[in-house]
Write an enzyme that holds these catalytic residues in place. Structure first.
Site, mmCIF file in Angstrom:
data_model
loop_
_atom_site.group_PDB
_atom_site.id
_atom_site.type_symbol
_atom_site.label_atom_id
_atom_site.label_comp_id
_atom_site.label_asym_id
_atom_site.label_seq_id
_atom_site.Cartn_x
_atom_site.Cartn_y
_atom_site.Cartn_z
ATOM 1 N N ASP A 1 19.886 -13.207 -10.344
ATOM 2 C CA ASP A 1 18.745 -12.294 -10.155
ATOM 3 C C ASP A 1 19.120 -10.860 -10.489
ATOM 4 O OD1 ASP A 1 17.147 -14.273 -9.377
ATOM 5 O OD2 ASP A 1 16.946 -13.628 -7.270
ATOM 6 N N ASP A 2 20.281 -10.445 -9.989
ATOM 7 C CA ASP A 2 20.677 -9.045 -10.178
ATOM 8 C C ASP A 2 20.966 -8.739 -11.637
ATOM 9 O OD1 ASP A 2 22.493 -8.684 -7.065
ATOM 10 O OD2 ASP A 2 20.369 -8.603 -7.556
ATOM 11 N N GLU B 1 -0.306 -7.629 6.771
ATOM 12 C CA GLU B 1 -1.581 -6.980 6.425
ATOM 13 C C GLU B 1 -2.309 -7.759 5.345
ATOM 14 O OE1 GLU B 1 0.483 -3.363 5.381
ATOM 15 O OE2 GLU B 1 -0.090 -3.581 3.289
ATOM 16 N N LYS C 1 -3.972 -8.949 1.886
ATOM 17 C CA LYS C 1 -3.741 -8.694 0.467
ATOM 18 C C LYS C 1 -5.126 -8.532 -0.162
ATOM 19 C CE LYS C 1 -1.138 -10.251 -3.528
ATOM 20 N NZ LYS C 1 -2.175 -10.124 -4.544
HETATM 21 S S1 IVH Z 1 2.306 -3.698 -1.633
HETATM 22 C C1 IVH Z 1 5.782 -2.310 -3.813
HETATM 23 N N1 IVH Z 1 0.266 -4.298 -0.102
HETATM 24 O O1 IVH Z 1 -1.171 -7.098 -4.805
HETATM 25 C C2 IVH Z 1 4.765 -3.078 -3.103
HETATM 26 N N2 IVH Z 1 0.093 -4.745 -2.431
HETATM 27 O O2 IVH Z 1 0.096 -9.218 -6.343
HETATM 28 C C3 IVH Z 1 3.678 -3.589 -3.967
HETATM 29 N N3 IVH Z 1 -2.051 -5.713 -3.103
HETATM 30 O O3 IVH Z 1 0.278 -5.009 -7.193
HETATM 31 C C4 IVH Z 1 2.364 -3.576 -3.383
HETATM 32 N N4 IVH Z 1 -2.979 -5.718 -1.104
HETATM 33 O O4 IVH Z 1 -2.129 -4.468 -6.330
HETATM 34 C C5 IVH Z 1 0.751 -4.304 -1.347
HETATM 35 N N5 IVH Z 1 -1.477 -4.770 1.362
HETATM 36 C C6 IVH Z 1 -0.980 -4.760 0.126
HETATM 37 C C7 IVH Z 1 -1.738 -5.230 -0.976
HETATM 38 C C8 IVH Z 1 -1.141 -5.218 -2.238
HETATM 39 C C9 IVH Z 1 -3.174 -5.997 -2.391
HETATM 40 C C10 IVH Z 1 -1.909 -5.940 -4.558
HETATM 41 C C11 IVH Z 1 -1.225 -4.847 -5.325
HETATM 42 C C12 IVH Z 1 -0.041 -5.522 -5.962
HETATM 43 C C13 IVH Z 1 -0.530 -6.939 -6.042
HETATM 44 C C14 IVH Z 1 0.591 -7.921 -6.222
#
Ligand code: IVH
Length: 384
Positions: A38-39, A116, A118
């Site tokens: 991975d790295d 939280e 998504k």
């Molecule tokens: S964190 C660095 N938190 O999901 C962290 N993303 O499938 C990246 N998304 O690109 C994002 N709800 O557009 C985060 N509570 C949430 C989210 C979230 C929706 C979206 C975001 C991300 C995508 C990835």
């Protein structure tokens, strides 16, 4: 053999690096065995991205850097910090092994989790200078996005001025709530425009549209920021965003929750999943994040996704089917209501063959014809 850690010296070294990354990704996805760890893979992609930044005209179409947004339209505003994606897990077991892997990497238990929703919209970066919204940018390919500042005043929850005159970049999701989606389609019908197929397409189209003769409002939910105190836990960061005047999921029934154990986190995932159909906006999963800044820092990020967060995906709630017929039935209340006869589709494990057409006017407005492809939304409990 390519030295994955050194800057790439030439076009041919770049081409070799892209080929090596493509081969490693292909091997990984076909049998899980990859010639690179991975790295090493992340380092290879980083050196590819660094070379592409200085040679933007020579980017190869199969470069792995374009995969962050699955081939989304690229923009020309470079992101201050890459806008990453999230890795996915599909079950409680996969979540537990992901968490165990993270704790192995950290060499200690994760201090706490934050769970939280998504949000099913589009990721944006909102740049504030001295508390004033200066620029709104799409994710694009994760490294650069499109300037969509023209759409900013229609985005509720993303204030033109914060409560403090600070320089900060807020990150979050812009979406159409169900009410905003219904309203948008009524407005579009009045203007002779085709209705949006679903809230996500509607949000994408609305953010990019210029010079529309009507206004469609959207909603922002903040979940990240750069420029605030680096030591904030994720749950405190969400509180800070709200105090600055931005909307967050804390205003909803699916509010983020800080959980001390993975069992508690799993319980909150189940609660949010159960709330899904009743929420006034779409979610396509639940995000589990290491809450402490030290855990996030020590875990770090790969080129595509952070190692300290994961998306627990939920089964799709809508599917595409075909309209076979429309029947007019006398409902329980004596009202004659149309129902659609559909080509059977399985949604969340339930076979759906009929759908209530809540608003008969919609059939005409949408110009629905027998044989058309239709979106079937499983809004609640389906009874046989
Ligand atoms: S964190 C660095 N938190 O999901 C962290 N993303 O499938 C990246 N998304 O690109 C994002 N709800 O557009 C985060 N509570 C949430 C989210 C979230 C929706 C979206 C975001 C991300 C995508 C990835």
């Amino acid at each position: 053999m390519i030295d994955a850690f050194a800057p790439l010296p030439s076009s041919s070294a770049y081409a070799d690096a892209v080929a090596a990354a493509v081969q490693a990704a292909a091997a990984y996805y076909t049998d899980g065995a990859t010639p690179l760890g991975d790295d090493e893979y992340d380092a290879l992609v980083r050196s590819i991205a660094a070379w592409e930044e200085t040679h933007p005209d020579e980017v190869l179409p199969d470069s792995p850097t374009g995969k962050v947004a699955g081939g989304a339209v690229q923009g020309d505003v470079p992101h201050s910090v890459p806008m990453l994606s999230l890795d996915n897990v599909f079950s409680a077991e996969e979540l537990a092994s992901w968490a165990a892997g993270l704790e192995r990497r950290l060499g200690r238990p994760v201090t706490a989790w934050c769970v939280e929703p998504k949000l099913d919209g589009l990721a944006v970066a909102a740049r504030y200078r001295a508390g004033r919204l200066e620029r709104l940018i799409t994710r694009g390919d994760g490294l650069a996005g499109e300037d969509i500042s023209h759409a900013a005043d229609a985005v509720l929850g993303l204030p033109a001025a914060l409560t403090e005159p600070i320089d900060v970049e807020l990150r979050g999701e812009v979406l159409l709530t169900q009410d905003q989606f219904d309203h948008a389609n009524r407005i579009r019908a009045d203007h002779g425009a085709t209705p949006f197929a679903n809230p996500r397409n509607g949000a994408a189209g609305t953010l990019r549209a210029k010079d529309r003769p009507y206004r469609i409002e959207l909603t922002f939910f903040g979940y990240g920021a750069f420029g605030l105190d680096n030591d904030l836990t994720h749950s405190t960061l969400l509180e800070r965003l709200a105090a600055l005047g931005a909307n967050t999921a804390a205003t909803t029934a699916a509010a983020p929750a800080r959980c001390s154990t993975l069992e508690e986190a799993q319980q909150r995932i189940d609660e949010i999943a159960a709330l899904r159909a009743a929420l006034p906006f779409g979610i396509d999963g639940v995000v589990v994040k290491a809450d402490s800044a030290a855990d996030q820092r020590d875990a770090g990020s790969g080129s595509r996704a952070p190692r300290w967060a994961v998306a627990r995906k939920l089964a799709a709630e809508h599917k595409v089917s075909r309209l076979l017929d429309v029947e007019w039935n006398v409902g329980r209340t004596g009202i004659i209501a149309p129902r659609a006869v559909l080509e059977p589709v399985v949604i969340d494990g339930v076979t759906v063959t009929f759908a209530t057409l809540h608003n008969p006017g919609d059939i005409e407005r949408r110009g629905l014809m027998i044989g058309d492809a239709v979106y079937v939304l499983r809004a609640g409990v389906i009874s046989a």
